[in-house]
Motif scaffolding. Sequence first.
Motif, mmCIF file in Angstrom:
data_model
loop_
_atom_site.group_PDB
_atom_site.id
_atom_site.type_symbol
_atom_site.label_atom_id
_atom_site.label_comp_id
_atom_site.label_asym_id
_atom_site.label_seq_id
_atom_site.Cartn_x
_atom_site.Cartn_y
_atom_site.Cartn_z
ATOM 1 N N ARG A 76 0.815 -1.226 0.000
ATOM 2 C CA ARG A 76 0.000 0.000 0.000
ATOM 3 C C ARG A 76 0.850 1.279 0.000
ATOM 4 N NH1 ARG A 76 -2.590 0.669 4.576
ATOM 5 N NH2 ARG A 76 -4.517 1.569 3.816
ATOM 6 N N MET A 77 2.078 1.146 -0.422
ATOM 7 C CA MET A 77 2.980 2.300 -0.382
ATOM 8 C C MET A 77 2.568 3.379 -1.379
ATOM 9 S SD MET A 77 7.094 2.252 -0.902
ATOM 10 C CE MET A 77 7.040 2.236 -2.689
ATOM 11 N N LEU A 78 2.621 4.623 -0.940
ATOM 12 C CA LEU A 78 2.356 5.764 -1.818
ATOM 13 C C LEU A 78 3.678 6.396 -2.253
ATOM 14 C CD1 LEU A 78 -0.507 7.462 0.261
ATOM 15 C CD2 LEU A 78 -0.775 5.948 -1.739
ATOM 16 N N HIS A 79 3.587 7.180 -3.332
ATOM 17 C CA HIS A 79 4.774 7.857 -3.846
ATOM 18 C C HIS A 79 4.638 9.363 -3.658
ATOM 19 C CE1 HIS A 79 6.487 4.273 -5.802
ATOM 20 N NE2 HIS A 79 5.221 3.896 -5.797
ATOM 21 N N CYS A 80 5.739 9.953 -3.300
ATOM 22 C CA CYS A 80 5.734 11.391 -3.022
ATOM 23 C C CYS A 80 6.557 12.127 -4.073
ATOM 24 C CB CYS A 80 6.310 11.628 -1.627
ATOM 25 S SG CYS A 80 6.880 13.306 -1.301
ATOM 26 N N GLY B 74 -6.396 9.397 -7.125
ATOM 27 C CA GLY B 74 -5.113 8.771 -6.810
ATOM 28 C C GLY B 74 -4.251 9.594 -5.871
ATOM 29 N N VAL B 75 -4.669 10.837 -5.637
ATOM 30 C CA VAL B 75 -3.911 11.681 -4.708
ATOM 31 C C VAL B 75 -4.449 11.480 -3.300
ATOM 32 C CG1 VAL B 75 -3.412 14.064 -4.024
ATOM 33 C CG2 VAL B 75 -3.272 13.393 -6.436
ATOM 34 N N HIS B 76 -3.549 11.216 -2.355
ATOM 35 C CA HIS B 76 -3.984 10.974 -0.976
ATOM 36 C C HIS B 76 -3.752 12.157 -0.053
ATOM 37 C CE1 HIS B 76 -4.982 6.564 -0.883
ATOM 38 N NE2 HIS B 76 -4.587 6.756 -2.129
ATOM 39 N N ALA B 77 -2.753 12.960 -0.350
ATOM 40 C CA ALA B 77 -2.528 14.125 0.509
ATOM 41 C C ALA B 77 -1.615 15.119 -0.188
ATOM 42 C CB ALA B 77 -1.910 13.699 1.838
ATOM 43 N N VAL B 78 -1.833 16.378 0.157
ATOM 44 C CA VAL B 78 -0.943 17.439 -0.319
ATOM 45 C C VAL B 78 -0.541 18.251 0.907
ATOM 46 C CG1 VAL B 78 -0.688 19.450 -1.823
ATOM 47 C CG2 VAL B 78 -2.200 17.573 -2.515
ATOM 48 N N ILE B 79 0.744 18.506 1.047
ATOM 49 C CA ILE B 79 1.173 19.329 2.185
ATOM 50 C C ILE B 79 1.991 20.514 1.686
ATOM 51 C CG2 ILE B 79 1.121 17.568 4.000
ATOM 52 C CD1 ILE B 79 4.120 17.119 3.530
ATOM 53 N N THR B 80 1.982 21.582 2.496
ATOM 54 C CA THR B 80 2.761 22.786 2.170
ATOM 55 C C THR B 80 3.527 23.199 3.419
ATOM 56 O OG1 THR B 80 1.006 24.290 2.853
ATOM 57 C CG2 THR B 80 0.970 23.534 0.543
ATOM 58 N N LYS C 13 5.772 13.017 7.302
ATOM 59 C CA LYS C 13 4.523 13.741 7.522
ATOM 60 C C LYS C 13 3.386 13.111 6.714
ATOM 61 C CE LYS C 13 2.105 17.115 9.187
ATOM 62 N NZ LYS C 13 1.973 17.307 10.655
ATOM 63 N N LEU C 14 3.692 12.781 5.444
ATOM 64 C CA LEU C 14 2.660 12.214 4.581
ATOM 65 C C LEU C 14 2.261 10.815 5.050
ATOM 66 C CD1 LEU C 14 4.000 13.516 1.150
ATOM 67 C CD2 LEU C 14 1.811 14.127 2.207
ATOM 68 N N ALA C 15 3.206 10.055 5.562
ATOM 69 C CA ALA C 15 2.878 8.725 6.085
ATOM 70 C C ALA C 15 1.957 8.860 7.292
ATOM 71 C CB ALA C 15 4.153 7.985 6.468
ATOM 72 N N ASP C 16 2.242 9.860 8.097
ATOM 73 C CA ASP C 16 1.429 10.111 9.275
ATOM 74 C C ASP C 16 0.001 10.509 8.866
ATOM 75 O OD1 ASP C 16 1.163 10.091 11.969
ATOM 76 O OD2 ASP C 16 2.196 11.994 12.324
ATOM 77 N N LEU C 17 -0.095 11.386 7.868
ATOM 78 C CA LEU C 17 -1.400 11.881 7.436
ATOM 79 C C LEU C 17 -2.236 10.825 6.736
ATOM 80 C CD1 LEU C 17 -0.522 15.422 5.960
ATOM 81 C CD2 LEU C 17 -1.837 14.925 8.031
ATOM 82 N N THR C 18 -1.581 9.992 5.917
ATOM 83 C CA THR C 18 -2.332 9.053 5.078
ATOM 84 C C THR C 18 -2.476 7.678 5.723
ATOM 85 O OG1 THR C 18 -0.329 8.305 3.958
ATOM 86 C CG2 THR C 18 -1.507 10.158 2.960
ATOM 87 N N GLY C 19 -1.657 7.409 6.736
ATOM 88 C CA GLY C 19 -1.695 6.084 7.343
ATOM 89 C C GLY C 19 -1.103 5.008 6.449
ATOM 90 N N ARG C 20 -0.390 5.430 5.429
ATOM 91 C CA ARG C 20 0.225 4.467 4.525
ATOM 92 C C ARG C 20 1.706 4.769 4.371
ATOM 93 N NH1 ARG C 20 -4.216 3.567 -0.279
ATOM 94 N NH2 ARG C 20 -2.415 2.665 -1.300
#
Lengths: 803, 297
Positions: free
Chosen positions: A57-61, A86-92, A279-286
């Motif tokens: 379930r890995m996402l790509h950043c 397909g987008v799970h999160a966007v951070i700034t 941060k993205l792993a924390d936000l998306t749980g993946r």
Amino acid sequence: MNRPLSSNPTSRDLHRIDVDDSPVDASGVVGSRHGRIDSLELLTGVGKYTDDLTLPRMLHCKILRSPHAHARIVSIDSSAAEGLTGVHAVITGADMPVRYGVIPWTQDEYPLALGKVRYIGDAVAAVAAVSEEVAKAALALIAVKYEVLPAIIDPREALTRKDVLIHEDNKHGNISKQVTLAFGDVDAALAGAELVIESDYEFHGATHGAIEPHCAMGHVDGKGLLTVWSTTQVPHYLLRELGRVLDRPSHSIRVIQPPVGGAFGGKSEPFDLEFCVAKLADLTGRPVKCLYTREEVFFAHRGRHPFSMHYKTGFDREGRIVAVDGKSLLDGGAYSSFGLVTTYYSGQLLGSPYVFPAYRFDSTRVYTNKPCCGPKRGHGSVQPRFAIEVQLDKAATVLGIDPIELRRRNFIGENSQTIGGFHVGSSGFLQCLSEVERASGWRHKRGNLPKGRGLGIAGSTYISGTNYCIYPTELPQSAVQICLDRSGRVRVFVGTSEIGQGSNTVVATLAADELGVELDDVRVLAADSDLTPVDLGAYSSRGTLMAGNACLAATRELAAKLREVIAKTWDCPPGDVGLAHRKAFRHSDLTVWMPIQEAFILAESQLGTLGAVGSYKTPTENVHGDYRGGTIGASPAYSFTAHVAEVEVDEETGEVTVLSIWCAHDCGLALSPTLVEGQIEGSTYMGAAEALMEHHRVLPSGLRSDGQKRETGPGVDGLLAASSLLDYRMPTSMDVPDLIALIVERPDPRGPRGAKEAGEGPLHSSIPAIANAVYDAVGVRIDDLPITPEKVLAALKRKAEVG
Amino acid sequence: MQAVMLRDVEVMRPRTLDEALRLLDRAHREGVRLRPMAGCTDVLVDAHFGKALPERFLDVWGLRKELGGLRWTEAGLVIGATCTYAEALETPKFVAELPALAKAASQVGARQIQARGTFAGNVENASPAADAAPMLLALDAQVKLASLQGVRTVPLLNYWSGYRQTVRRPDELITAIVVPAAALGSQGQWFRKVGTRAYQAITKVGLASRLQWQGGKLVDVRLAAISMAATPKRCATLETYLKGRELATIDAAELRHAQAVDLQPIDDVRSNATYRAEVFARLVEQALRETHLATAH
């Protein structure tokens, strides 16, 4: 012959490591010819680098980067990107509004830019999506409104322009760090000198060019443990900064550093991608992974600082230095990075191997709107080393003294002190000079080479780690935990970062040697913050000395236990028991021996599980100067190097070819001679490339990377001239010279078995040796690096015109 | 810089030359750009750097039976459109008769590129910094083009119409490059590239030339300049100045003066105009000396 003891009932059915009946070989593994313990795994593709890792379930950043060298971020609208399938999160920047930086006093970076961007390539936003392609498509949908500001590209302009501030809250305008230190009466000494050489030198920027791009993967497990796998060479500092930025206690973070495909200083601090995946792993749980493109590696940079230097060096009639006065302007790029240290190193590391009776340096590092500079192999001291070694060559020419002889006359000596108060212990510098003089055929060749060919010499020194940590601490700099058992094998848990330099092999070599096993019997588990003790990382050439000493402390404790147990069996003093090559034996009677595995079994059955820890703390007496800044750059032990280069200059085209280069390096004691030679070769090639080819250049204006002219002004400055390996001219195997690596051994009492560093020292003097050889070949000085055909041809033309 | 996603690109793989020409013709009539490709050594670089690419490619790599190989004919050497540098370099007759072209071919990129890159592709790519194409220009090579309308032959001298532009119509396909018989084994073939490094390098300045001496006089002269103009360029003024001269009567200043009429190089990230102009003149002088010396023996 004493047959293996196997009366122990608990161990009779254990598999035994074969030991032949050949006579005992009491020589150890230290100093023997061996390769790296991990080479087979890596060469066969079995070893997993960070980008080889994948999780379900890995996402790509992907990270959105600034197209402007200097701009205010007016607004960011990421709604369209967030809406993309397909987008799970966007951070700034607003998601991680905490400044970080490897040096605690100069933290001036955000993981993603907050308010302002400061160079083309500065990170602005990050996306986690199901694939890299979708993440890339999402980046294109993020609307960032910029207010473009004038950019500062020229470091001299950074000093004078008051209207453009790269860091508005910096107390000193665009000055990132300023250091002036003076020892003795420099002006009086210069006034009284027989000869004063005064010159300007330009040292250009160069980047590391590691083959593996930066990569990181983050994952938060069900219990809230954040694990970050990263190509870092400093897992410990990464863990600290992750904790600070993400406001997470350090016990809830685990950093793992898989094998790294080259670093050279380019991965020695945290980067945007590590914070983003966490941060993205924390936000998306993946799990989330990010891999830089090659262009992003050029943006991340942290490479060699460009230096503009002005040096005045006074000499007496015999060529002895009477005073050195050096002024340097360091182009730091957009952020601080290690810049505080670089600024000190630019002066502090020059105090040896020559005596400076009076010395002053004045170094100023400025911010510019360019990728940030930092540590590259030979951090901060390669640039001034170039200047001083060319100064010495110029003096030798004027005074009519052989340049090797001039260097001998200036040697500081062993067990001496630099004018800045650094204690120099062992030094094989004179042997290094003699070795390259002999091997290159200097005496009969110099002055007798055909037209267009020449020989040049230079010398240098470097640190084996720094005595003081980057942040103040009383804790050990390195620690090792070792276990051995009935298997006949040894396990070493160590925090050091294997980045290709061979640190795992070095600790394995020491462990195998002290405990009497073969290298194959040692397993090294390194750089996993959950499983291994702390080590501060692979920088400043500290690994061999520090982790080596920690390893010795642990292995010696274990070896003593083994000896005691065996001595009881043989009824001899423990000091008579030797351990080598899978055998325990009696020094006084080599026919008496037992397989080392039997010894381990014996010890385990008598003493229980066998383990020991060892740690290393730097010495506190007789190391450094007693003044502000007097500790920065001080090392427990120093390596020494000399290079002779033979070059050929094509006077038609100005092309310089290094035909051969000889490098003699004093590494104290070569624990693994083949690895030391590898470091000498890699360093020297890297130096030769910096002397002649590589240039991490930022275009001020008016030129695009495809060569087309374009408009200049705010918003168009600051492009990289070469952001690909095609245009960034790293040498290929066809470009590199014959290289003769010569090991000089002057053991230092502070090094493990006398060992000192080998990874960075052998770079320094290659550059001035080549520059001095060019002068010997065609009579022109190129004091402005790199020595390009364009500069050589122009200089030859000027020389011909002057006559 | 946004790299193009290759998965969105359509690649057509014709089985015959005829089919290839039909596909080109149809695309042309429908107003769709269909870019022929063979070794892909330029296409993939363009894609990586995010240059605008057509949506469709015509992959002629599979037409090697019809378009591959080297053929010696009465007209000269026919270098098939899919003939790679490596293929040519492995042919002793090619290396013997065209030593300077072989030298240029051996300096294209590196071995991997030479195994895929083609002479025809190099010509069509129309880079001013090309290696093989300028040498073909100095050899009077011609480009054979085919379409459903028929076949035509264009001298390389007229083939490049501007920076990265050729006169090939969108419905045409290069089928071969022809080196005329007169050039094969001719004396005075000379090539030198001054690059940014030994291999994997782009030329900063280079000269591809053919200089024929008779009785101490330069009777025939062809000079093709590399990285000195928007395309590989023959130097008409300089050639006129040199033609008919003996080595001793060639004046360095006059040579440079003539060269300046033909070539006005630029500053860019790889070098500067001053260096390019001076080193080009020196390359010409070196070529003159060396080819003259070769005929004297």
